[in-house]
Design a protein around this motif. Structure first.
Motif, PDB file in Angstrom:
ATOM      1  N   TYR A  89       2.071   2.941  -2.480  1.00  0.00           N
ATOM      2  CA  TYR A  89       1.657   3.868  -3.514  1.00  0.00           C
ATOM      3  C   TYR A  89       0.175   3.705  -3.823  1.00  0.00           C
ATOM      4  CZ  TYR A  89       6.483   5.076  -4.637  1.00  0.00           C
ATOM      5  OH  TYR A  89       7.765   5.533  -4.569  1.00  0.00           O
ATOM      6  N   SER A  90      -0.427   4.788  -4.257  1.00  0.00           N
ATOM      7  CA  SER A  90      -1.827   4.721  -4.671  1.00  0.00           C
ATOM      8  C   SER A  90      -1.936   3.966  -5.994  1.00  0.00           C
ATOM      9  CB  SER A  90      -2.395   6.135  -4.840  1.00  0.00           C
ATOM     10  OG  SER A  90      -1.792   6.782  -5.957  1.00  0.00           O
ATOM     11  N   SER A  91      -3.133   3.510  -6.297  1.00  0.00           N
ATOM     12  CA  SER A  91      -3.345   2.785  -7.555  1.00  0.00           C
ATOM     13  C   SER A  91      -3.073   3.692  -8.754  1.00  0.00           C
ATOM     14  CB  SER A  91      -4.774   2.236  -7.609  1.00  0.00           C
ATOM     15  OG  SER A  91      -5.728   3.280  -7.481  1.00  0.00           O
ATOM     16  N   ASN A 140       0.816  -1.212   0.000  1.00  0.00           N
ATOM     17  CA  ASN A 140       0.000   0.000   0.000  1.00  0.00           C
ATOM     18  C   ASN A 140       0.852   1.266   0.000  1.00  0.00           C
ATOM     19  OD1 ASN A 140       1.050  -0.223   2.557  1.00  0.00           O
ATOM     20  ND2 ASN A 140      -0.884   0.169   3.631  1.00  0.00           N
TER      21      ASN A 140
END
Length: 228
Positions: free
Chosen positions: A22-24, A20
């Motif tokens: 980094y953001s998607s 988690n």
């Protein structure tokens, strides 16, 4: 499966960062950048075959030919000869401002049934990225993509470590710098492995598409290549 989800999962495992971290959106953008670079370093090579009708010497280059990216590598005419008959570069030209772009033979008009075979480069696609439903990478080239994606994620992490402003104690600053250096070092290792893969001849086998186009007529597509 060779798709966006698999590429991201493999790259994250290489970085040793939390899933988690980094953001998607960030992961998808990094994958987009990695695929764009891979397309330049090891572009997809496609072959389109035209059948002459005795009157035209202008042939449309439809997608996946991309006037902003694709290069014509060779034009074989007449196709099927042994040895192969390749036209010199001054015997044809590509009109990129046409819609679609066109290949123009300068000096010859193929007779009915004569073959004109064109080899050109194109961008790769990754299933799940930007609406793509097909991954146009062989096993080794997909592995190269995950290495490059991992390297790019690590360089982002290194920058993030250095830009972190809290806490401000000297030992904390030194710790952030050490983490940034570790991330950069691992990124460089992944980058080196990526370069090795894309420079090996055996890694070049990106999928191809053979398009048989009767002029006038219909398009018949046959794809080859697979991922395990």
């Amino acid at each position: 499966m060779a798709d966006l989800v698999t590429a991201i999962a493999r790259a994250q495992a290489l970085t040793q960062l939390p899933d988690n971290y980094y953001s998607s959106d960030t992961l998808e953008q990094a994958a987009r950048e990695a695929l764009a670079r891979l397309s330049c370093d090891r572009p997809r090579q496609l072959t389109v075959t035209f059948l002459g009708d005795g009157s035209t010497r202008v042939f449309p280059l439809v997608p996946p030919f991309d006037s902003m990216f694709s290069l014509v590598l060779e034009v074989e005419y007449p196709g099927g000869m042994s040895p192969r008959a390749l036209l010199p570069p001054d015997a044809y030209r590509v009109v990129t401002d046409a819609a679609p772009p066109e290949l123009v033979l300068e000096h010859v008009t193929p007779s009915a049934g004569e073959v004109v075979r064109v080899v050109y480069t194109s961008r790769h696609t990754l299933a799940g990225l930007d609406g793509a439903t097909e991954t146009t990478l062989t096993d080794s080239v997909f592995d190269a993509l995950t290495l490059l994606l991992g390297a790019q994620l690590l360089m982002r992490a290194a920058s993030r470590f250095l830009q972190d402003t809290e806490p401000v104690l000297a030992d904390a600053v030194a710790g952030r710098q050490s983490r940034a250096m570790d991330a950069q070092r691992l990124a460089q290792e992944l980058e080196a492995r990526y370069r090795e893969l894309v420079s090996v001849g055996g890694a070049a086998g990106a999928r191809g598409t053979v398009v048989v186009w009767d002029v006038p007529g219909e398009i018949v597509l046959s794809r080859f290549g697979r991922r395990r």
